[in-house]
Motif scaffolding. Structure first.
Motif, mmCIF file in Angstrom:
data_model
loop_
_atom_site.group_PDB
_atom_site.id
_atom_site.type_symbol
_atom_site.label_atom_id
_atom_site.label_comp_id
_atom_site.label_asym_id
_atom_site.label_seq_id
_atom_site.Cartn_x
_atom_site.Cartn_y
_atom_site.Cartn_z
ATOM 1 N N CYS A 73 39.231 19.221 58.252
ATOM 2 C CA CYS A 73 39.143 19.944 56.975
ATOM 3 C C CYS A 73 39.568 19.052 55.813
ATOM 4 O O CYS A 73 38.931 19.082 54.750
ATOM 5 C CB CYS A 73 39.981 21.219 57.024
ATOM 6 N N THR A 101 39.239 25.928 53.463
ATOM 7 C CA THR A 101 40.240 26.275 54.462
ATOM 8 C C THR A 101 40.980 25.036 54.947
ATOM 9 O O THR A 101 40.445 23.937 54.948
ATOM 10 C CB THR A 101 39.609 27.008 55.663
ATOM 11 N N ALA A 102 42.219 25.265 55.386
ATOM 12 C CA ALA A 102 43.084 24.182 55.837
ATOM 13 C C ALA A 102 42.810 23.770 57.279
ATOM 14 O O ALA A 102 43.064 22.632 57.664
ATOM 15 C CB ALA A 102 44.547 24.602 55.702
ATOM 16 N N ASN A 103 42.284 24.708 58.060
ATOM 17 C CA ASN A 103 42.039 24.452 59.474
ATOM 18 C C ASN A 103 40.918 25.365 59.946
ATOM 19 O O ASN A 103 40.244 25.986 59.119
ATOM 20 C CB ASN A 103 43.341 24.631 60.282
ATOM 21 N N SER A 104 40.718 25.461 61.237
ATOM 22 C CA SER A 104 39.587 26.248 61.751
ATOM 23 C C SER A 104 39.790 27.755 61.652
ATOM 24 O O SER A 104 38.848 28.518 61.874
ATOM 25 C CB SER A 104 39.293 25.863 63.199
ATOM 26 N N LYS A 105 40.975 28.208 61.325
ATOM 27 C CA LYS A 105 41.234 29.642 61.159
ATOM 28 C C LYS A 105 40.721 30.086 59.802
ATOM 29 O O LYS A 105 41.073 29.513 58.773
ATOM 30 C CB LYS A 105 42.727 29.948 61.266
ATOM 31 N N TYR A 135 49.028 24.877 58.421
ATOM 32 C CA TYR A 135 48.833 23.500 58.885
ATOM 33 C C TYR A 135 47.418 23.085 58.505
ATOM 34 O O TYR A 135 46.544 23.927 58.283
ATOM 35 C CB TYR A 135 49.071 23.352 60.394
ATOM 36 N N PHE A 136 47.204 21.784 58.398
ATOM 37 C CA PHE A 136 45.902 21.239 58.035
ATOM 38 C C PHE A 136 45.319 20.431 59.180
ATOM 39 O O PHE A 136 46.026 19.635 59.794
ATOM 40 C CB PHE A 136 46.026 20.318 56.804
ATOM 41 N N SER A 137 44.041 20.644 59.448
ATOM 42 C CA SER A 137 43.348 19.792 60.413
ATOM 43 C C SER A 137 42.761 18.601 59.648
ATOM 44 O O SER A 137 42.367 18.737 58.483
ATOM 45 C CB SER A 137 42.243 20.560 61.127
ATOM 46 N N GLN A 138 42.705 17.475 60.311
ATOM 47 C CA GLN A 138 42.141 16.285 59.675
ATOM 48 C C GLN A 138 40.678 16.512 59.322
ATOM 49 O O GLN A 138 40.195 16.036 58.293
ATOM 50 C CB GLN A 138 42.288 15.050 60.575
ATOM 51 N N CYS A 196 43.020 27.533 51.493
ATOM 52 C CA CYS A 196 43.963 26.655 50.784
ATOM 53 C C CYS A 196 43.546 26.449 49.332
ATOM 54 O O CYS A 196 44.319 25.910 48.545
ATOM 55 C CB CYS A 196 44.118 25.325 51.508
ATOM 56 N N SER A 203 43.021 30.627 56.809
ATOM 57 C CA SER A 203 43.787 29.492 56.274
ATOM 58 C C SER A 203 43.260 28.992 54.933
ATOM 59 O O SER A 203 43.228 27.789 54.671
ATOM 60 C CB SER A 203 43.806 28.346 57.286
#
Length: 162
Positions: free
Chosen positions: A51, A11-15, A46-49, A20, A18
């Motif tokens: 992840c 996943t790209a973020n905490s959702k 969007y991407f979290s750092q 990827c 997301s």
């Protein structure tokens, strides 16, 4: 278990929607017969750092990737009728359910099995039941947090413990 599709999402973020990347390894009659790896443009996009630090996938890596519905339209016919297997099914199943919901797709309530839960039952003596730990014990090659490698390791583990 001889016939199944092992699946892993990053996943790209905490959702959980997301996703990827996805790796799918199809097993029939106890053998790996097909592998699928796809990058996916996530939603939300969007991407979290945190992840990125785990899997190394960056926004530029998915900029030209398809959205989930197009990716799943290529995967679904190949796994039709097979149960799914994941290492930590709670995570991967929730990713699948959430991304289906994000795109207003009807979730077909896939049969899901879990190598993590099976390993906990079989090996209560282990300090943890992470995929990388079990891969070392079962002598399975693994590039941890790369979706296809994780799915391949999960499939190999499933063939031995499910």
């Amino acid at each position: 278990m001889q016939n199944f599709a092992a699946i892993d999402f990053e996943t790209a973020n905490s959702k959980r929607s997301s996703v990827c990347s996805v790796g799918v390894v199809i097993c029939r009659n106890g053998s790996i017969v097909e592998e699928i790896y796809e990058m996916i443009r996530p939603v939300p996009d969007y991407f979290s750092q945190a992840c990125i630090n785990v899997h190394g996938i960056r926004p530029r890596d998915v900029a030209a990737a398809d959205l989930f519905p197009a990716v799943w339209s290529r995967i679904e016919p190949r796994i039709s009728g097979l149960p799914l297997v994941a290492h930590n099914r709670a995570f991967d199943r929730s990713c699948l359910q959430n991304v289906f919901e994000a795109y207003d797709m009807i979730y077909p309530d896939y049969e899901f099995h879990c190598t993590l839960l099976a390993a906990r039952r079989l090996h209560p003596e282990l300090p943890n039941h992470r995929l990388n730990t079990l891969s070392r014990i079962y002598n399975i090659d693994l590039q941890h947090h790369q979706a296809l490698s994780d799915a391949r390791a999960c499939a190999s583990l499933a063939l031995q413990i499910l």
